[in-house]
Design an enzyme around this catalytic site. Structure first.
Site, PDB file in Angstrom:
ATOM      1  NE  ARG A  69      -3.542   0.255   2.644  1.00  0.00           N
ATOM      2  CZ  ARG A  69      -4.850   0.283   3.126  1.00  0.00           C
ATOM      3  NH1 ARG A  69      -5.131  -0.872   3.772  1.00  0.00           N
ATOM      4  NH2 ARG A  69      -5.349   1.191   3.106  1.00  0.00           N
ATOM      5  CG  ASP A 115      -6.616   0.102  -1.010  1.00  0.00           C
ATOM      6  OD1 ASP A 115      -6.681  -1.233  -0.125  1.00  0.00           O
ATOM      7  OD2 ASP A 115      -7.498   1.154  -0.616  1.00  0.00           O
ATOM      8  CE  LYS A 123       0.966 -20.669  11.691  1.00  0.00           C
ATOM      9  NZ  LYS A 123       2.130 -19.761  12.345  1.00  0.00           N
ATOM     10  CG  HIS A 149       7.959 -22.167   7.787  1.00  0.00           C
ATOM     11  ND1 HIS A 149       6.910 -21.949   8.686  1.00  0.00           N
ATOM     12  CD2 HIS A 149       9.237 -22.286   8.364  1.00  0.00           C
ATOM     13  CE1 HIS A 149       7.611 -21.813   9.868  1.00  0.00           C
ATOM     14  NE2 HIS A 149       8.845 -22.117   9.714  1.00  0.00           N
ATOM     15  CD  GLU A 183       9.348 -20.882  18.098  1.00  0.00           C
ATOM     16  OE1 GLU A 183       9.865 -20.238  17.092  1.00  0.00           O
ATOM     17  OE2 GLU A 183       8.338 -20.891  18.330  1.00  0.00           O
ATOM     18  CG  ASP A 242       1.724 -19.536  16.199  1.00  0.00           C
ATOM     19  OD1 ASP A 242       1.484 -19.129  14.974  1.00  0.00           O
ATOM     20  OD2 ASP A 242       2.863 -19.488  16.728  1.00  0.00           O
ATOM     21  CG  HIS A 300       4.752 -25.396  12.206  1.00  0.00           C
ATOM     22  ND1 HIS A 300       4.582 -25.089  10.551  1.00  0.00           N
ATOM     23  CD2 HIS A 300       5.070 -24.060  12.441  1.00  0.00           C
ATOM     24  CE1 HIS A 300       4.440 -23.743  10.456  1.00  0.00           C
ATOM     25  NE2 HIS A 300       4.901 -23.184  11.682  1.00  0.00           N
ATOM     26  CE  LYS A 351       5.954 -18.830  19.878  1.00  0.00           C
ATOM     27  NZ  LYS A 351       5.715 -19.619  18.877  1.00  0.00           N
ATOM     28  CE  LYS A 369      14.233 -22.311  15.654  1.00  0.00           C
ATOM     29  NZ  LYS A 369      12.961 -21.636  15.344  1.00  0.00           N
TER      30      LYS A 369
HETATM   31  C1  BG6 Z   1       5.696 -19.794  12.810  1.00  0.00           C
HETATM   32  C2  BG6 Z   1       4.973 -19.353  14.036  1.00  0.00           C
HETATM   33  O1  BG6 Z   1       4.743 -20.515  12.066  1.00  0.00           O
HETATM   34  O2  BG6 Z   1       6.662 -20.753  13.001  1.00  0.00           O
HETATM   35  C3  BG6 Z   1       6.005 -18.632  14.977  1.00  0.00           C
HETATM   36  O3  BG6 Z   1       3.962 -18.543  13.853  1.00  0.00           O
HETATM   37  C4  BG6 Z   1       7.239 -19.556  15.279  1.00  0.00           C
HETATM   38  O4  BG6 Z   1       5.495 -18.496  16.245  1.00  0.00           O
HETATM   39  C5  BG6 Z   1       7.843 -20.090  13.751  1.00  0.00           C
HETATM   40  O5  BG6 Z   1       8.050 -18.952  15.849  1.00  0.00           O
HETATM   41  C6  BG6 Z   1       8.923 -21.303  14.064  1.00  0.00           C
HETATM   42  O6  BG6 Z   1       9.412 -21.460  12.988  1.00  0.00           O
HETATM   43  P1  BG6 Z   1      11.155 -22.074  12.836  1.00  0.00           P
HETATM   44  O7  BG6 Z   1      11.097 -22.277  11.360  1.00  0.00           O
HETATM   45  O8  BG6 Z   1      11.741 -20.868  13.225  1.00  0.00           O
HETATM   46  O9  BG6 Z   1      10.966 -23.103  13.654  1.00  0.00           O
END
Ligand code: BG6
Length: 481
Positions: A41, A84, A138, A168, A206, A225, A230, A331, A336
Site C-alpha cells: 500500500r 490498495d 498461515k 514452511h 523456541e 500457531d 507444523h 515459547k 531452539k
Molecule cells: C511460525 C509461528 O509459523 O513458526 C511462529 O507462527 C514460530 O510463532 C515459527 O516462531 C517457528 O518457525 P521455525 O522455522 O523458526 O521453527
C-alpha cells in the site's frame, strides 16, 4: 513467468521471501524471465523500496553468498506496485501487465482477511486467465469453520491443484529427508511400527517469546500457531504409510489418513492427554526476561492464552496401536530445538543383565534444527578389561551440514518457492488435511474450554511446567531433553 508478492513490505517478505529468492537467483534456479512484482500500500518509489529490501536481504545472506553484482541482477527483476488490496482499482493495471501466455504465481503474504478480496479483484479484473497459481500463508482460519470459509472463497477462483498452502516446516531439508530415510531404507522401514517402537516424541522448542506479535498471538495460542500445522505435519510424516509414489496426491492421501485416525482428545480424556502452560518471568542465557503478561505490548493483566502445549496423541490404526506420540512445543524455552525421537522397545530378554548391564533402548533422533542430522543411539560394548560385558550407548551420527555437498542448508522458503515455480505441490498442504487437522484441534480446544484446566505457569528459560513432565513420566518415560 510472473511472481506477485502481496504484502511486499511485511515481515515475511523481508525475512524469508526476498532472501530466499536472492539465493535461488544466485544459484541460477529462477527462470530467466521471472519478474517479481512487489505489491504493497505504501507510496514509495521503486528505488526506495529496493534500497530497503537490500538492507534487509543483506542481513539474512552471509558474506560468502553476497555480491553487489548478483544483487544488481536480482534487483533488476523487481517491479514495485502501490496498490490498495481492498479495492479493485490497482488490479486493472495488474491485468494489463499479465499475459495469459505467461504463468503467474500470486503469493498472499497478507493477513487472511485479505485472501478473499484479493482473489475477487484478481478474478473481476481478468488477471486469472492462463496458468495461475495461488500461494497462501498461515493462518488459514482459526478453526474448522473459518478454515472452510477461506478454502471455499479461494476455491471459487482457483482449482485445488493450483492452490499451494504453505507450511514452511515441509520445506525444511530434514523434513524431506524423513521421507527418504523412511521409504528409502529397508532396515528403517521394517522397524517402524508398534511391534518395534515404544513411543515417539516430537519437540519444537523456541527461546523467543512473542517478539512484538502479541496482538496476533494472544487468543491464537501455541496450539493453533504451532500444533495445528507444523507439529501435525511432522506427526503425519512420521506415522503415514508409504505413498505409492511421490506425487502430491499420493503423499496427501496418506497424511490425511493419519489425521483421521488420531484418537480425539475431548472432555473425557483431556486432563490426561493435554497440558497447557504460559511462561512467567525467568532467565534465558543469563538474561532476565519478562513473563507473557509483562511483555511490552501486552494490554491486559489476565490472558488465558497458552504459550506451551504438551500432548499425548494416539493413532488408532494397525501400525501404531498402543504407541503414544508425545508432542511438546513452547515459547521461551531454553534453546531452539526441533527434534523427533523414536524410542525402540526393549529387547524381550536382556542376556547382559548378569554382567550388571541395564537394558538400554535404541533411539533414533532426527534433528531438524539446529545441527540438522540423524543420530542412531546404539548399545555397544564398553572397551574395558575389568568390565567384560559392560554396555554403553554410542551414537552413529549423520551430520547433514558436515556431509553436505552444499556449503549451506537452504532455507525452507527456497525449496517451497522453487517447487511452486515448478508446479510441484507435494510439499504443500491439501484442503482435506488442513480441515481434518482443524477438526481434531477444535475438539481439543472445546474440551479445554469446558473442563477449564488451570493454565500451568512455567519459568521462562525452563522446559515447561511440571505437569508437562508428568504427562510423560506417569507412563514411565521421560522427555529426551
Ligand atoms: C511460525 C509461528 O509459523 O513458526 C511462529 O507462527 C514460530 O510463532 C515459527 O516462531 C517457528 O518457525 P521455525 O522455522 O523458526 O521453527
Amino acid at each position: 513467468m510472473d511472481l506477485l508478492i502481496f504484502g511486499a513490505r511485511g515481515d515475511l517478505s523481508a525475512r524469508k521471501l526476498f532472501p530466499a529468492l536472492y539465493h535461488l537467483d544466485n544459484v541460477e534456479l529462477l527462470p530467466a524471465d521471472l519478474r517479481i512484482h512487489a505489491l504493497a500500500r505504501e507510496d514509495i518509489s521503486v528505488e526506495a523500496f529496493l534500497n530497503d529490501v537490500k538492507v534487509r536481504v543483506r542481513k539474512y545472506v552471509d558474506d560468502s553468498h553476497w555480491s553487489e553484482e548478483q544483487w544488481t541482477s536480482y534487483a533488476a527483476r523487481f517491479v514495485y506496485h502501490r496498490i490498495d488490496f481492498s479495492t479493485s482499482d490497482g488490479f486493472v493495471t495488474l491485468s494489463e501487465l499479465l499475459s495469459p501466455e505467461n504463468p503467474a504465481l500470486f503469493y498472499l503474504a497478507t493477513p487472511p482477511s485479505l485472501f478473499g478480496p484479493i482473489c475477487e479483484h484478481l478474478g473481476a479484473t481478468g488477471c486469472l486467465k492462463g496458468d495461475r497459481r495461488l500461494l497462501l500463508e498461515k493462518p488459514i482460519g482459526h478453526d474448522l469453520e473459518s478454515c472452510r470459509a477461506v478454502n471455499d472463497t479461494v476455491g471459487e477462483f482457483f482449482e485445488e491443484d493450483s492452490i499451494y498452502r504453505v507450511d514452511h516446516y515441509l520445506g525444511k531439508e530434514t523434513v524431506q529427508n524423513l521421507l527418504v530415510m523412511r521409504f528409502g531404507n529397508r532396515f528403517i522401514n521394517t522397524q517402524w511400527d508398534q511391534g518395534c517402537v515404544d513411543h515417539v516424541q516430537i519437540t519444537v522448542a523456541e527461546p523467543i517469546g512473542i517478539e512484538g506479535r502479541w496482538s496476533y498471538y494472544d487468543g491464537v495460542g501455541q496450539l493453533r500457531d504451532m500444533v495445528q500445522n507444523h507439529l501435525m505435519q511432522l506427526l503425519c510424516l512420521v506415522a503415514m504409510e508409504p505413498p505409492n509414489s511421490m506425487t502430491a496426491e499420493g503423499i496427501r492421501d496418506e497424511k490425511v489418513k493419519i489425521v483421521r485416525a488420531l484418537r480425539p482428545i475431548n472432555e473425557s480424556n483431556v486432563r490426561d492427554h493435554a497440558v497447557r502452560g504460559q511462561y512467567a518471568a525467568g532467565w534465558l542465557r543469563g538474561e532476565a526476561v519478562p513473563g507473557y503478561l509483562e511483555e511490552e505490548d501486552c494490554p491486559t493483566e489476565d490472558s488465558q492464552t497458552e504459550t506451551y502445549v504438551a500432548l499425548k496423541a494416539l493413532i488408532d490404526n494397525w501400525r501404531w496401536a498402543g504407541v503414544p506420540f508425545y508432542l511438546r512445543t513452547g515459547k521461551r524455552m531454553p534453546e531452539k530445538l526441533t527434534e523427533i525421537v523414536i524410542t525402540y522397545k526393549a529387547l524381550p530378554h536382556n542376556i547382559f543383565a548378569e554382567a550388571g548391564s541395564e537394558d538400554v533402548p535404541n533411539r533414533l533422533v532426527i534433528r531438524l534444527q539446529p545441527n540438522e542430522g540423524i543420530e542412531m543411539q546404539m548399545v555397544s560394548k564398553q572397551h574395558s578389561l575389568r568390565n567384560k560385558m559392560g554396555l554403553v550407548t554410542k551414537h552413529l551420527n549423520l551430520d547433514f551440514l558436515g556431509s553436505a555437498e552444499l556449503d549451506r542448508i537452504p532455507d525452507a522458503y527456497e525449496r517451497l518457492l522453487l517447487d511452486a515455480i515448478n508446479g510441484d505441490q507435494s510439499l504443500f498442504v491439501g484442503r482435506e488435511e488442513i480441515e481434518e487437522s482443524w477438526r481434531w484441534c477444535d475438539e481439543l480446544i472445546d474440551a479445554w474450554q469446558v473442563r477449564a484446566p488451570t493454565l500451568q505457569r512455567y519459568q521462562a528459560g525452563s522446559w515447561g511446567p511440571t505437569k508437562g513432565e508428568l504427562l510423560i513420566e506417569k507412563d514411565g518415560r521421560s522427555w529426551h531433553v
